[in-house]
Scaffold this motif. Structure first.
Motif, PDB file in Angstrom:
ATOM      1  N   ILE A  34      -1.650  -6.236  -4.819  1.00  0.00           N
ATOM      2  CA  ILE A  34      -2.488  -5.809  -3.667  1.00  0.00           C
ATOM      3  C   ILE A  34      -3.685  -6.559  -3.818  1.00  0.00           C
ATOM      4  CG2 ILE A  34      -3.807  -4.141  -2.399  1.00  0.00           C
ATOM      5  CD1 ILE A  34      -1.602  -2.114  -3.220  1.00  0.00           C
ATOM      6  N   THR A  35      -4.600  -6.621  -5.140  1.00  0.00           N
ATOM      7  CA  THR A  35      -5.654  -7.314  -4.992  1.00  0.00           C
ATOM      8  C   THR A  35      -5.423  -8.781  -4.914  1.00  0.00           C
ATOM      9  OG1 THR A  35      -6.186  -5.665  -6.348  1.00  0.00           O
ATOM     10  CG2 THR A  35      -7.550  -7.651  -6.680  1.00  0.00           C
ATOM     11  N   THR A  36      -4.478  -9.497  -5.416  1.00  0.00           N
ATOM     12  CA  THR A  36      -4.385 -10.736  -5.343  1.00  0.00           C
ATOM     13  C   THR A  36      -4.011 -11.314  -3.834  1.00  0.00           C
ATOM     14  OG1 THR A  36      -3.532 -10.853  -7.908  1.00  0.00           O
ATOM     15  CG2 THR A  36      -2.944 -12.778  -6.235  1.00  0.00           C
ATOM     16  N   THR A  37      -3.105 -10.308  -3.225  1.00  0.00           N
ATOM     17  CA  THR A  37      -2.983 -10.768  -1.680  1.00  0.00           C
ATOM     18  C   THR A  37      -4.102 -10.679  -1.037  1.00  0.00           C
ATOM     19  OG1 THR A  37      -0.677  -9.871  -2.093  1.00  0.00           O
ATOM     20  CG2 THR A  37      -1.433 -10.042   0.096  1.00  0.00           C
ATOM     21  N   LYS A  38      -4.844  -9.828  -1.109  1.00  0.00           N
ATOM     22  CA  LYS A  38      -6.248  -9.634  -0.490  1.00  0.00           C
ATOM     23  C   LYS A  38      -7.128 -10.855  -0.646  1.00  0.00           C
ATOM     24  CE  LYS A  38      -6.629  -4.712   0.167  1.00  0.00           C
ATOM     25  NZ  LYS A  38      -7.632  -3.473  -0.053  1.00  0.00           N
ATOM     26  N   GLU A  39      -7.073 -11.326  -2.089  1.00  0.00           N
ATOM     27  CA  GLU A  39      -7.816 -12.510  -2.251  1.00  0.00           C
ATOM     28  C   GLU A  39      -7.430 -13.804  -1.732  1.00  0.00           C
ATOM     29  OE1 GLU A  39      -8.473 -12.569  -6.605  1.00  0.00           O
ATOM     30  OE2 GLU A  39      -9.708 -10.735  -6.539  1.00  0.00           O
ATOM     31  N   ASN A  40      -6.065 -13.960  -1.668  1.00  0.00           N
ATOM     32  CA  ASN A  40      -5.411 -15.090  -1.249  1.00  0.00           C
ATOM     33  C   ASN A  40      -5.510 -15.280   0.407  1.00  0.00           C
ATOM     34  OD1 ASN A  40      -4.532 -15.986  -3.378  1.00  0.00           O
ATOM     35  ND2 ASN A  40      -2.621 -15.154  -3.562  1.00  0.00           N
ATOM     36  N   LEU A  41      -5.558 -13.897   0.927  1.00  0.00           N
ATOM     37  CA  LEU A  41      -5.601 -14.032   2.611  1.00  0.00           C
ATOM     38  C   LEU A  41      -7.114 -14.274   2.922  1.00  0.00           C
ATOM     39  CD1 LEU A  41      -3.644 -10.736   3.507  1.00  0.00           C
ATOM     40  CD2 LEU A  41      -3.227 -13.043   4.073  1.00  0.00           C
ATOM     41  N   LYS A  42      -8.161 -13.864   2.072  1.00  0.00           N
ATOM     42  CA  LYS A  42      -9.646 -14.215   2.426  1.00  0.00           C
ATOM     43  C   LYS A  42      -9.648 -15.720   2.369  1.00  0.00           C
ATOM     44  CE  LYS A  42     -11.794  -9.914   1.012  1.00  0.00           C
ATOM     45  NZ  LYS A  42     -12.488  -9.129  -0.030  1.00  0.00           N
ATOM     46  N   GLN A  43      -9.150 -16.379   1.177  1.00  0.00           N
ATOM     47  CA  GLN A  43      -9.321 -17.980   0.943  1.00  0.00           C
ATOM     48  C   GLN A  43      -8.662 -18.594   2.162  1.00  0.00           C
ATOM     49  OE1 GLN A  43      -7.472 -18.555  -3.092  1.00  0.00           O
ATOM     50  NE2 GLN A  43      -9.656 -17.633  -4.125  1.00  0.00           N
ATOM     51  N   ASN A  44      -7.602 -18.250   2.378  1.00  0.00           N
ATOM     52  CA  ASN A  44      -6.695 -18.780   3.579  1.00  0.00           C
ATOM     53  C   ASN A  44      -7.407 -18.869   4.716  1.00  0.00           C
ATOM     54  OD1 ASN A  44      -4.729 -19.611   1.769  1.00  0.00           O
ATOM     55  ND2 ASN A  44      -3.333 -18.167   2.063  1.00  0.00           N
ATOM     56  N   GLU A  92       2.082   1.690 -15.641  1.00  0.00           N
ATOM     57  CA  GLU A  92       2.463   0.272 -15.498  1.00  0.00           C
ATOM     58  C   GLU A  92       3.040  -0.258 -14.152  1.00  0.00           C
ATOM     59  OE1 GLU A  92       2.140  -2.227 -17.658  1.00  0.00           O
ATOM     60  OE2 GLU A  92       1.417  -0.633 -18.885  1.00  0.00           O
ATOM     61  N   ILE A  93       3.684   0.486 -13.393  1.00  0.00           N
ATOM     62  CA  ILE A  93       4.047   0.448 -11.992  1.00  0.00           C
ATOM     63  C   ILE A  93       2.643   0.247 -11.148  1.00  0.00           C
ATOM     64  CG2 ILE A  93       5.218   1.214 -10.004  1.00  0.00           C
ATOM     65  CD1 ILE A  93       7.401   2.125 -11.763  1.00  0.00           C
ATOM     66  N   SER A  94       1.900   1.380 -11.324  1.00  0.00           N
ATOM     67  CA  SER A  94       0.612   1.287 -10.592  1.00  0.00           C
ATOM     68  C   SER A  94      -0.156   0.149 -10.811  1.00  0.00           C
ATOM     69  CB  SER A  94      -0.025   2.691 -10.847  1.00  0.00           C
ATOM     70  OG  SER A  94       0.531   3.802 -10.361  1.00  0.00           O
ATOM     71  N   LYS A  95      -0.427  -0.302 -12.133  1.00  0.00           N
ATOM     72  CA  LYS A  95      -1.006  -1.574 -12.391  1.00  0.00           C
ATOM     73  C   LYS A  95      -0.521  -2.570 -11.734  1.00  0.00           C
ATOM     74  CE  LYS A  95      -2.542   0.232 -16.796  1.00  0.00           C
ATOM     75  NZ  LYS A  95      -2.499   0.027 -18.241  1.00  0.00           N
ATOM     76  N   ILE A  96       0.915  -2.768 -11.674  1.00  0.00           N
ATOM     77  CA  ILE A  96       1.398  -3.826 -11.207  1.00  0.00           C
ATOM     78  C   ILE A  96       1.029  -4.007  -9.677  1.00  0.00           C
ATOM     79  CG2 ILE A  96       3.688  -5.064 -10.400  1.00  0.00           C
ATOM     80  CD1 ILE A  96       4.567  -3.988 -13.374  1.00  0.00           C
ATOM     81  N   LEU A  97       1.473  -2.875  -8.876  1.00  0.00           N
ATOM     82  CA  LEU A  97       1.173  -2.692  -7.526  1.00  0.00           C
ATOM     83  C   LEU A  97      -0.282  -3.150  -7.272  1.00  0.00           C
ATOM     84  CD1 LEU A  97       3.572   0.223  -6.532  1.00  0.00           C
ATOM     85  CD2 LEU A  97       4.085  -1.945  -6.113  1.00  0.00           C
ATOM     86  N   ASN A  98      -0.972  -2.531  -7.905  1.00  0.00           N
ATOM     87  CA  ASN A  98      -2.481  -2.780  -7.835  1.00  0.00           C
ATOM     88  C   ASN A  98      -3.153  -4.071  -7.965  1.00  0.00           C
ATOM     89  OD1 ASN A  98      -5.216  -1.861  -6.937  1.00  0.00           O
ATOM     90  ND2 ASN A  98      -5.744  -1.757  -9.136  1.00  0.00           N
ATOM     91  N   SER A 101       3.631   5.739  -5.592  1.00  0.00           N
ATOM     92  CA  SER A 101       3.312   5.793  -6.947  1.00  0.00           C
ATOM     93  C   SER A 101       2.271   7.072  -7.323  1.00  0.00           C
ATOM     94  CB  SER A 101       2.998   4.602  -7.919  1.00  0.00           C
ATOM     95  OG  SER A 101       1.748   4.139  -7.361  1.00  0.00           O
ATOM     96  N   ALA A 102       1.494   7.188  -6.523  1.00  0.00           N
ATOM     97  CA  ALA A 102       0.358   8.404  -6.696  1.00  0.00           C
ATOM     98  C   ALA A 102       1.023   9.637  -6.427  1.00  0.00           C
ATOM     99  CB  ALA A 102      -0.785   8.032  -5.817  1.00  0.00           C
ATOM    100  N   HIS A 152       0.768  -1.261  -0.109  1.00  0.00           N
ATOM    101  CA  HIS A 152       0.126   0.048   0.003  1.00  0.00           C
ATOM    102  C   HIS A 152       0.909   1.208  -0.132  1.00  0.00           C
ATOM    103  CE1 HIS A 152      -3.792  -1.584   0.276  1.00  0.00           C
ATOM    104  NE2 HIS A 152      -3.488  -2.518   1.062  1.00  0.00           N
ATOM    105  N   ILE A 153       1.992   1.185   0.659  1.00  0.00           N
ATOM    106  CA  ILE A 153       2.871   2.530   0.628  1.00  0.00           C
ATOM    107  C   ILE A 153       3.666   2.579  -0.717  1.00  0.00           C
ATOM    108  CG2 ILE A 153       4.969   3.157   1.808  1.00  0.00           C
ATOM    109  CD1 ILE A 153       4.275   1.767   4.417  1.00  0.00           C
ATOM    110  N   ALA A 154       3.958   1.614  -1.440  1.00  0.00           N
ATOM    111  CA  ALA A 154       4.401   1.568  -2.581  1.00  0.00           C
ATOM    112  C   ALA A 154       3.486   2.249  -3.365  1.00  0.00           C
ATOM    113  CB  ALA A 154       4.942   0.244  -3.124  1.00  0.00           C
TER     114      ALA A 154
END
Length: 59
Positions: A47-57, A38-44, A8-9, A2-4
């Motif tokens: 973040i989104t993937t990590t949140k989804e993985n945490l929810k599933q776990n 591109e950097i913002s898209k990658i970071l987003n 970027s913003a 989130h800090i990264a």
């Protein structure tokens, strides 16, 4: 991550100041904006993937 993403913003803000002050050329502006987007898209995506993985776990 989130800090990264916030950093970027902030970079977009500083690039806009450089543009308004006339310190960088239009070709540099285009290059920097494209790279920053591109950097913002990658970071987003990270973040989104990590949140989804945490929810599933935790489910």
């Amino acid at each position: 991550m989130h800090i990264a993403f916030k950093e970027s913003a902030e970079n977009k803000y500083w690039i806009n100041l450089l543009i308004k002050a006339g310190y960088i050329s239009e070709s540099k502006i285009i290059l920097l904006n494209n790279q920053l987007n591109e950097i913002s898209k990658i970071l987003n995506l990270i973040i989104t993937t990590t949140k989804e993985n945490l929810k599933q776990n935790n489910a």
